[in-house]
Structures are given as C-alpha cells and as structure tokens.
Design a protein around this motif. Structure first.
Motif, short mmCIF file in Angstrom:
data_model
loop_
_atom_site.label_atom_id
_atom_site.label_comp_id
_atom_site.label_asym_id
_atom_site.label_seq_id
_atom_site.Cartn_x
_atom_site.Cartn_y
_atom_site.Cartn_z
N SER A 1 0.84 -1.18 0.00
CA SER A 1 0.00 0.00 0.00
C SER A 1 0.88 1.24 0.00
CB SER A 1 -0.91 0.03 1.23
OG SER A 1 -1.77 -1.08 1.26
N CYS A 2 0.35 2.32 -0.54
CA CYS A 2 1.06 3.59 -0.55
C CYS A 2 0.04 4.69 -0.35
CB CYS A 2 1.82 3.78 -1.84
SG CYS A 2 2.63 5.38 -2.02
N ALA A 3 0.07 5.31 0.81
CA ALA A 3 -0.89 6.36 1.14
C ALA A 3 -0.26 7.72 0.94
CB ALA A 3 -1.35 6.20 2.58
N ALA A 4 -0.93 8.56 0.19
CA ALA A 4 -0.48 9.93 -0.04
C ALA A 4 -1.23 10.86 0.90
CB ALA A 4 -0.72 10.33 -1.48
N SER A 5 -0.50 11.77 1.52
CA SER A 5 -1.12 12.70 2.46
C SER A 5 -0.55 14.09 2.27
CB SER A 5 -0.92 12.21 3.89
OG SER A 5 0.46 12.16 4.19
N GLY A 6 -1.28 15.08 2.78
CA GLY A 6 -0.84 16.46 2.66
C GLY A 6 -1.81 17.28 1.85
N SER A 7 -1.36 18.45 1.40
CA SER A 7 -2.21 19.38 0.68
C SER A 7 -2.28 19.03 -0.80
CB SER A 7 -1.69 20.81 0.86
OG SER A 7 -1.69 21.15 2.22
N ALA B 1 19.51 -1.47 -11.37
CA ALA B 1 18.85 -0.18 -11.51
C ALA B 1 17.39 -0.28 -11.10
CB ALA B 1 18.96 0.30 -12.95
N ARG B 2 16.85 0.84 -10.71
CA ARG B 2 15.42 0.88 -10.40
C ARG B 2 14.62 0.66 -11.68
NH1 ARG B 2 13.15 5.59 -6.52
NH2 ARG B 2 14.98 4.77 -5.38
N GLU B 3 13.56 -0.14 -11.57
CA GLU B 3 12.75 -0.45 -12.74
C GLU B 3 11.27 -0.28 -12.43
OE1 GLU B 3 13.12 -4.54 -13.97
OE2 GLU B 3 12.49 -5.32 -12.02
N LEU B 4 10.51 0.03 -13.49
CA LEU B 4 9.06 0.15 -13.34
C LEU B 4 8.45 -1.24 -13.21
CD1 LEU B 4 6.43 1.85 -13.48
CD2 LEU B 4 6.48 1.44 -15.95
N VAL B 5 7.58 -1.39 -12.24
CA VAL B 5 6.86 -2.64 -12.04
C VAL B 5 5.46 -2.53 -12.65
CG1 VAL B 5 5.90 -4.25 -10.35
CG2 VAL B 5 8.13 -3.17 -9.94
N ALA B 6 4.75 -1.47 -12.27
CA ALA B 6 3.39 -1.27 -12.75
C ALA B 6 3.02 0.18 -12.58
CB ALA B 6 2.40 -2.16 -11.99
N ALA B 7 2.11 0.65 -13.44
CA ALA B 7 1.67 2.03 -13.38
C ALA B 7 0.18 2.11 -13.63
CB ALA B 7 2.43 2.89 -14.38
N ILE B 8 -0.42 3.18 -13.13
CA ILE B 8 -1.86 3.36 -13.30
C ILE B 8 -2.15 4.85 -13.46
CG2 ILE B 8 -2.22 3.39 -10.77
CD1 ILE B 8 -4.92 1.95 -11.31
N THR B 9 -3.01 5.17 -14.40
CA THR B 9 -3.37 6.57 -14.63
C THR B 9 -4.53 6.97 -13.71
OG1 THR B 9 -5.02 6.07 -16.31
CG2 THR B 9 -2.72 6.26 -17.05
N ASN C 1 -9.00 6.45 -5.21
CA ASN C 1 -8.85 7.90 -5.32
C ASN C 1 -9.43 8.63 -4.11
OD1 ASN C 1 -7.53 7.76 -7.83
ND2 ASN C 1 -9.47 7.69 -8.93
N ALA C 2 -10.46 8.09 -3.52
CA ALA C 2 -11.06 8.73 -2.35
C ALA C 2 -10.11 8.73 -1.16
CB ALA C 2 -12.36 8.03 -1.99
N LYS C 3 -9.25 7.71 -1.10
CA LYS C 3 -8.30 7.59 0.01
C LYS C 3 -6.89 8.02 -0.39
CE LYS C 3 -10.74 3.76 2.26
NZ LYS C 3 -10.63 2.35 2.76
N ASN C 4 -6.71 8.43 -1.65
CA ASN C 4 -5.37 8.80 -2.14
C ASN C 4 -4.36 7.68 -1.86
OD1 ASN C 4 -6.13 11.29 -3.15
ND2 ASN C 4 -5.58 12.39 -1.28
N THR C 5 -4.78 6.46 -2.14
CA THR C 5 -3.96 5.30 -1.82
C THR C 5 -3.77 4.42 -3.05
OG1 THR C 5 -4.72 5.32 0.47
CG2 THR C 5 -3.72 3.29 -0.32
N PHE D 1 -4.00 18.41 -4.38
CA PHE D 1 -5.10 18.91 -5.21
C PHE D 1 -5.65 17.76 -6.06
CE2 PHE D 1 -7.72 21.96 -7.08
CZ PHE D 1 -7.66 21.88 -8.46
N THR D 2 -4.79 17.16 -6.86
CA THR D 2 -5.15 15.97 -7.62
C THR D 2 -3.91 15.07 -7.76
OG1 THR D 2 -4.61 16.98 -9.75
CG2 THR D 2 -6.90 17.10 -9.05
N ILE D 3 -4.16 13.78 -7.88
CA ILE D 3 -3.09 12.83 -8.15
C ILE D 3 -3.32 12.26 -9.54
CG2 ILE D 3 -1.89 10.73 -7.47
CD1 ILE D 3 -2.83 11.18 -4.64
N ASN D 4 -2.34 12.37 -10.38
CA ASN D 4 -2.45 11.90 -11.75
C ASN D 4 -1.88 10.49 -11.85
OD1 ASN D 4 -3.65 14.41 -12.40
ND2 ASN D 4 -1.61 15.30 -12.61
#
Length: 121
Positions: free
Chosen positions: A20-26, A43-51, A72-76, A28-31
């Motif tokens: 899990s990864c919870a975003a917090s703070g001020s 090297a660091r590599e991309l595992v998965a991404a989501i728009t 999106n409601a929980k910014n998680t 506005f939107t998370i893209n």
C-alpha cells in the motif's frame, strides 16, 4: 506532501503480499501513480503504473501475477503481488505525479520511502 509505503516483508516463493502507498498532505489531484523496484546491484525499474482513469501497464516480468489499483477517495495506491518468485526480491517504491493545493497548475513528482520485499526459495 508525503507518500507512505507499507506491506513489504518476507514470504516464501509462491506466496502473496499486498503493498500500500498512502499519499497525504495538501493534495489537489493525483495523476499518474506507479510502483518501482530496485534489487541489490540493479537499476530501479518500473513494475506497474496506473493513470487517474485507472488504465494500467505492467512490466513483462510481473504480468499475470501482479495487480495495481488505486482508491482515489483515500489517495492510496496498491500492488497485489501473487505467485511471488525469488527474483521479485527488491525494495519497492511508490511514485506519484500530483498537483498540490498551493500550486495546482504545476505537477510534482513524489516518491515513497520504499518497502522491502524478500522472497525465499
């Protein structure tokens, strides 16, 4: 703004973990959001991404085993990892491209602190 990753640990091959990864703070939107990993000496590599619209893409090495999702409601952000293999052992980082309330016209790139996933054979 802070990204807090959790859920890593030690698991046997074939097992499952959910990150899990919870975003917090001020915020506005998370893209765009994503999970990356870095194994020792690699090297660091991309595992998965989501728009923001929940379109997803995966590294070939995890397709069919990992599922990325977001609340999106929980910014998680989540990463369900099944059928884990020893080669999945790495520190997993979450990433988010987001806009903050004080500067909604600008996009910022944030990283979580990383969570260690160890898969034993």
């Amino acid at each position: 703004v802070q990204l807090q990753a959790s859920g890593g640990g030690l698991v046997q091959a074939g097992g499952s973990l959910r990150l899990s990864c919870a975003a917090s703070g001020s915020i506005f939107t998370i893209n765009h959001m994503g999970w990356y990993r870095q194994a020792p000496g690699k090297a660091r590599e991309l595992v998965a991404a989501i728009t923001s619209g929940s379109s997803t893409n995966y590294a070939d090495s995890v397709k069919g085993r990992f599922t990325i999702s977001r609340d999106n409601a929980k910014n998680t952000l989540y990463l369900q990892m099944n059928s884990l293999k020893p080669e999945d052992t790495a520190v997993y980082y979450c990433n988010a491209l987001l806009r903050v309330q004080d500067a909604p016209d600008r996009e910022y790139d944030y990283w979580g602190q990383g969570t260690l996933v160890t898969v034993s054979s």
